[in-house]
Design a protein around this motif. Sequence first.
Motif, PDB file in Angstrom:
ATOM      1  N   LEU A 221       0.845  -1.209   0.000  1.00 19.04           N
ATOM      2  CA  LEU A 221       0.000   0.000   0.000  1.00 19.04           C
ATOM      3  C   LEU A 221       0.872   1.247   0.000  1.00 19.04           C
ATOM      4  CD1 LEU A 221      -2.763  -0.907   2.622  1.00 19.04           C
ATOM      5  CD2 LEU A 221      -3.067  -0.612   0.178  1.00 19.04           C
ATOM      6  N   ARG A 222       1.964   1.200   0.775  1.00 15.13           N
ATOM      7  CA  ARG A 222       2.881   2.352   0.787  1.00 15.13           C
ATOM      8  C   ARG A 222       3.470   2.565  -0.601  1.00 15.13           C
ATOM      9  NH1 ARG A 222       6.086   0.967   6.463  1.00 15.13           N
ATOM     10  NH2 ARG A 222       4.323   1.395   7.840  1.00 15.13           N
ATOM     11  N   GLY A 223       3.855   1.458  -1.253  1.00 17.00           N
ATOM     12  CA  GLY A 223       4.463   1.563  -2.583  1.00 17.00           C
ATOM     13  C   GLY A 223       3.512   2.153  -3.612  1.00 17.00           C
ATOM     14  N   ARG A 224       2.204   2.080  -3.347  1.00 14.33           N
ATOM     15  CA  ARG A 224       1.210   2.629  -4.266  1.00 14.33           C
ATOM     16  C   ARG A 224       0.882   4.079  -3.942  1.00 14.33           C
ATOM     17  NH1 ARG A 224      -2.846  -1.021  -6.478  1.00 14.33           N
ATOM     18  NH2 ARG A 224      -1.786  -2.983  -6.786  1.00 14.33           N
ATOM     19  N   SER A 225       1.543   4.657  -2.963  1.00 13.52           N
ATOM     20  CA  SER A 225       1.173   6.000  -2.513  1.00 13.52           C
ATOM     21  C   SER A 225       2.301   6.987  -2.796  1.00 13.52           C
ATOM     22  CB  SER A 225       0.901   5.985  -1.003  1.00 13.52           C
ATOM     23  OG  SER A 225       0.019   4.930  -0.690  1.00 13.52           O
ATOM     24  N   ASP A 226       1.934   8.249  -2.887  1.00 15.41           N
ATOM     25  CA  ASP A 226       2.946   9.303  -3.037  1.00 15.41           C
ATOM     26  C   ASP A 226       3.521   9.703  -1.693  1.00 15.41           C
ATOM     27  OD1 ASP A 226       3.208   9.899  -5.730  1.00 15.41           O
ATOM     28  OD2 ASP A 226       1.352  11.048  -5.749  1.00 15.41           O
ATOM     29  N   ALA A 227       2.719   9.523  -0.622  1.00 18.83           N
ATOM     30  CA  ALA A 227       3.188   9.940   0.699  1.00 18.83           C
ATOM     31  C   ALA A 227       2.488   9.119   1.773  1.00 18.83           C
ATOM     32  CB  ALA A 227       2.883  11.423   0.918  1.00 18.83           C
ATOM     33  N   VAL A 228       3.192   8.935   2.893  1.00 22.16           N
ATOM     34  CA  VAL A 228       2.613   8.247   4.056  1.00 22.16           C
ATOM     35  C   VAL A 228       2.646   9.241   5.216  1.00 22.16           C
ATOM     36  CG1 VAL A 228       2.805   6.279   5.614  1.00 22.16           C
ATOM     37  CG2 VAL A 228       3.584   6.057   3.260  1.00 22.16           C
ATOM     38  N   ILE A 229       1.477   9.420   5.868  1.00 23.32           N
ATOM     39  CA  ILE A 229       1.392  10.436   6.927  1.00 23.32           C
ATOM     40  C   ILE A 229       1.189   9.783   8.286  1.00 23.32           C
ATOM     41  CG2 ILE A 229       0.020  12.371   7.838  1.00 23.32           C
ATOM     42  CD1 ILE A 229      -0.758  13.117   5.047  1.00 23.32           C
ATOM     43  N   VAL A 230       1.913  10.265   9.310  1.00 28.86           N
ATOM     44  CA  VAL A 230       1.613   9.909  10.706  1.00 28.86           C
ATOM     45  C   VAL A 230       1.537  11.195  11.525  1.00 28.86           C
ATOM     46  CG1 VAL A 230       2.623   7.579  10.738  1.00 28.86           C
ATOM     47  CG2 VAL A 230       4.075   9.557  11.251  1.00 28.86           C
ATOM     48  N   GLY A 231       0.961  11.080  12.725  1.00 33.84           N
ATOM     49  CA  GLY A 231       0.923  12.211  13.644  1.00 33.84           C
ATOM     50  C   GLY A 231       2.123  12.171  14.576  1.00 33.84           C
ATOM     51  N   HIS A 250       9.122   2.161  -6.043  1.00 35.47           N
ATOM     52  CA  HIS A 250       8.647   3.495  -5.684  1.00 35.47           C
ATOM     53  C   HIS A 250       8.685   3.733  -4.177  1.00 35.47           C
ATOM     54  CE1 HIS A 250       6.448   7.133  -5.543  1.00 35.47           C
ATOM     55  NE2 HIS A 250       5.457   6.585  -4.873  1.00 35.47           N
ATOM     56  N   LEU A 251       9.275   4.859  -3.786  1.00 33.07           N
ATOM     57  CA  LEU A 251       9.397   5.185  -2.362  1.00 33.07           C
ATOM     58  C   LEU A 251       8.563   6.420  -2.056  1.00 33.07           C
ATOM     59  CD1 LEU A 251      13.286   4.821  -2.110  1.00 33.07           C
ATOM     60  CD2 LEU A 251      11.567   3.144  -1.458  1.00 33.07           C
ATOM     61  N   PRO A 252       7.504   6.296  -1.258  1.00 31.89           N
ATOM     62  CA  PRO A 252       6.701   7.485  -0.966  1.00 31.89           C
ATOM     63  C   PRO A 252       7.401   8.422   0.009  1.00 31.89           C
ATOM     64  CG  PRO A 252       5.868   5.594   0.237  1.00 31.89           C
ATOM     65  CD  PRO A 252       6.991   5.088  -0.613  1.00 31.89           C
ATOM     66  N   MET A 253       7.049   9.683  -0.079  1.00 30.87           N
ATOM     67  CA  MET A 253       7.517  10.681   0.882  1.00 30.87           C
ATOM     68  C   MET A 253       6.958  10.318   2.259  1.00 30.87           C
ATOM     69  SD  MET A 253       9.017  13.605   1.343  1.00 30.87           S
ATOM     70  CE  MET A 253       9.130  14.652  -0.094  1.00 30.87           C
ATOM     71  N   ARG A 254       7.763  10.482   3.322  1.00 28.13           N
ATOM     72  CA  ARG A 254       7.256  10.216   4.682  1.00 28.13           C
ATOM     73  C   ARG A 254       6.930  11.561   5.323  1.00 28.13           C
ATOM     74  NH1 ARG A 254      12.170   6.630   6.658  1.00 28.13           N
ATOM     75  NH2 ARG A 254      13.175   8.594   6.155  1.00 28.13           N
ATOM     76  N   LEU A 269      12.797   8.411  11.207  1.00 21.41           N
ATOM     77  CA  LEU A 269      12.344   9.279  10.110  1.00 21.41           C
ATOM     78  C   LEU A 269      13.325  10.405   9.795  1.00 21.41           C
ATOM     79  CD1 LEU A 269       8.511   9.566  10.867  1.00 21.41           C
ATOM     80  CD2 LEU A 269       9.617   8.195   9.115  1.00 21.41           C
ATOM     81  N   TRP A 270      14.256  10.669  10.698  1.00 21.67           N
ATOM     82  CA  TRP A 270      15.222  11.754  10.421  1.00 21.67           C
ATOM     83  C   TRP A 270      16.403  11.229   9.588  1.00 21.67           C
ATOM     84  CZ3 TRP A 270      11.146  13.460  11.788  1.00 21.67           C
ATOM     85  CH2 TRP A 270      10.693  13.821  13.057  1.00 21.67           C
ATOM     86  N   ASP A 271      16.418   9.936   9.337  1.00 14.79           N
ATOM     87  CA  ASP A 271      17.450   9.389   8.461  1.00 14.79           C
ATOM     88  C   ASP A 271      16.895   9.427   7.037  1.00 14.79           C
ATOM     89  OD1 ASP A 271      19.171   7.946   6.958  1.00 14.79           O
ATOM     90  OD2 ASP A 271      19.219   6.181   8.255  1.00 14.79           O
ATOM     91  N   VAL A 272      17.329  10.416   6.278  1.00 15.18           N
ATOM     92  CA  VAL A 272      16.724  10.633   4.948  1.00 15.18           C
ATOM     93  C   VAL A 272      17.649  10.178   3.815  1.00 15.18           C
ATOM     94  CG1 VAL A 272      15.215  12.486   5.722  1.00 15.18           C
ATOM     95  CG2 VAL A 272      17.511  13.040   4.920  1.00 15.18           C
ATOM     96  N   ARG A 273      18.596   9.280   4.154  1.00 17.79           N
ATOM     97  CA  ARG A 273      19.524   8.854   3.102  1.00 17.79           C
ATOM     98  C   ARG A 273      18.790   8.124   1.976  1.00 17.79           C
ATOM     99  NH1 ARG A 273      23.859   5.906   6.667  1.00 17.79           N
ATOM    100  NH2 ARG A 273      21.919   5.489   7.735  1.00 17.79           N
ATOM    101  N   GLU A 274      17.821   7.288   2.336  1.00 17.25           N
ATOM    102  CA  GLU A 274      17.093   6.521   1.312  1.00 17.25           C
ATOM    103  C   GLU A 274      15.785   7.190   0.904  1.00 17.25           C
ATOM    104  OE1 GLU A 274      17.628   3.657  -0.410  1.00 17.25           O
ATOM    105  OE2 GLU A 274      19.679   3.742   0.329  1.00 17.25           O
ATOM    106  N   VAL A 275      15.055   7.690   1.903  1.00 15.82           N
ATOM    107  CA  VAL A 275      13.720   8.242   1.631  1.00 15.82           C
ATOM    108  C   VAL A 275      13.597   9.582   2.354  1.00 15.82           C
ATOM    109  CG1 VAL A 275      11.264   7.681   1.602  1.00 15.82           C
ATOM    110  CG2 VAL A 275      12.924   5.859   1.922  1.00 15.82           C
TER     111      VAL A 275
END
Length: 626
Positions: A221-231, A250-254, A269-275
């Motif tokens: 599901l993540r691979g089918r999305s442009d972005a994944v959102i959490v609070g 495909h890697l969605p924006m976090r 999430l602060w490790d942005v080397r891959e995503v």
Amino acid sequence: MAMAMGWFPTPFTRTTTSIINCTNHHPHHALDASYVKRAALLSDKSACFTSPHPNFGCVIATTGNVVGEGYLYAQGTTPAEVQAVEAAGEFCRGATAYVNMEPGDCHGDYTAVSAFIKAGITRVVIGIRHPLQHLRGKAIQSLRAEGLQVDVLGEDIRSISIEDALKSCLVVNAPLLYRSACRVPFSVLKYAMTLDGKIAATSGHASWISNKESRSRVFELRGRSDAVIVGGNTVRKDNPRLTPRHGGGHLPMRIVMSQTLDLPEVANLWDVREVPTIVATQRGARKSFQKFLASKGVEVVEFDILNPKDFVDYLYDRGYLSILWECGGTLSASAISAGVIHKVHAFVAPKIIGGKNAPSPVGELGMVEMTQALELIDLSYEQKAPSKPPHLQDVKFLSGQTNGSEHHNTPPTGTIGSDVLISGYLQPIPDLTPIIPSVDETSAIDPSISPYDAPIIFFYKTWDPYGSFSNFSPHPIRLPDENGDYVTWSSVEHYYQAHKFVGSSNPNALSYIEAIRSAKSPEEAARMGRKTQREHPDTVRADWESKKTEVMYKALKCKFSIYPHLNSMLLSTSGCILVEASPHDLFWGGGRDGEGLNYLGRLLMKLRSEFLGDDDTHKPEISARY
Ligand SMILES: NC(=O)C1=CN([C@@H]2O[C@H](COP(=O)(O)OP(=O)(O)OC[C@H]3O[C@@H](n4cnc5c(N)ncnc54)[C@H](OP(=O)(O)O)[C@@H]3O)[C@@H](O)[C@H]2O)C=CC1
Ligand SMILES: Nc1c(N[C@@H]2O[C@H](COP(=O)(O)O)[C@@H](O)[C@H]2O)[nH]c(=O)[nH]c1=O
């Protein structure tokens, strides 16, 4: 909080189940419907591998036999219709082509349409008209003008037997339909809960509720999305990674939504080397932490008041098609109340955790009576394949509802073990066809309306008007290499990304260039070029920063010289400012608020002047804002 009635922004939507009023059955209609449905399923094959984009599939058949098929892999790759025509070869003569959606032909070269005409296809059956206003009806008109019979489901073919095929066509392009009708990205809320309705224990511990199979379904599901959102709270409690680990490309924006910015200094999430990661917050929140995030490479976006509606509007502007919400109940309630959630996926695990204060999937909605409950529509249920005869099954399926799924945002593969997945829509998928007139129809109603008369022309996604100005547009270029030998590049993006490594003394440079040249889509070329540049800066040619605009100009000049219709399109913009509306790329793009340098727009304007024979140096400076 009281919920206002009628807050769903769906003025011109209707449920997919009510589309066909007519109940006649016709054997050919059933066959037509089955091929259109097949085209829709084919069109979904690239999901997880490329960024969400319009999904096109094509099936060519003669008297009951499929002779060719194809689907669009990514923006800028060979159109589905062209692939199917190539596969069918001579069998195209007199054959019928089936497509889930009217071809876009947004680059003015009418590739799909001319492929059908040249190949001798005599009939085209279309699932739905193109949802974008500037493209809707164009291909249908061109095909009919050439004498082909064109039948559109629900218009020319009206029968109960097409209902299922039509629904598949809507579902497979649901993100584009929502985007086009409601001007928001398609938003899916996903959660995993225990049988007693908890998404975590009272302590906040939640790993794991659903089983491994369900969780790998979430990766898809993540691979089918442009972005994944959490609070913010999910970041504090779970330290999530939010990456798709399903083997797709495909890697969605976090994305984290946090008003307080009271977030941990150490987080996956602060490790942005891959995503990459975006943190959305309120203006002025914890400036020092904002600086810290920026130093980690995390993008921080401030809002006057952070709320789901403004936030999805922002994501719409950034060009996003499909968003997956993986937040807890606090943010999900806020998003549902704001009317931004379209679809829900609930994974239910056969576990009981209890806990009066353990969180549930949706927090406070302000409802007090069951009559106020939101009812999901177009439900699907998925569970392990039956091991007992159906009449002895523990879970029963309600009549008329589907078991299993084949649709967008519900990957079809594998089982989910002992969990059950319940999915449904909170808002019907917009069916635009009969409601919004096409550009031609609009001009017939009011000839003074022209959608393109703005003095600033923005371009970004390849399917937008002027989308051919994008470097991702599917226009191969051929240019000599350092030895004077001609090399073909699938797009300007391929050429540009590969040239980061041309002339580098590093021994790996040649293999990077070749890998980028062979990338299957401009998106993949961009991903490979950027990743290699980030991870192996030593392989980038030493003069890259000073040479990159020259490299780009050369590629653009080639593209706009060899395609006459692109050349005419560029010249037709004379007098207009061209802006690449990329909110991410502040060098090539114009930025969200005009803060970008817009070098791509500038180079195109320079090229236009060169073609027109104008002398750039005598022209006023293009505003620094653009
Ligand atoms: N089983 C499952 O599927 C899932 C379980 N969980 C579990 O749920 C728990 C967390 O749930 P919950 O606290 O609801 O977490 P959320 O993910 O809903 O985060 C809530 C936070 O979102 C931020 N936020 C930003 N804007 C808004 C807004 N307009 N309205 C509401 N919130 C906003 C705030 O962050 P801030 O306080 O930083 O300002 C708020 O505290 C954890 O125990 C986690 O393990 C979480 C996700 C999925
Ligand atoms: N606990 C729970 C989920 N939780 C969601 O998954 C996130 C963790 O993702 P990652 O760090 O990438 O593995 C977590 O923050 C929350 O959004 N999801 C599920 O499918 N099933 C589960 O049982």
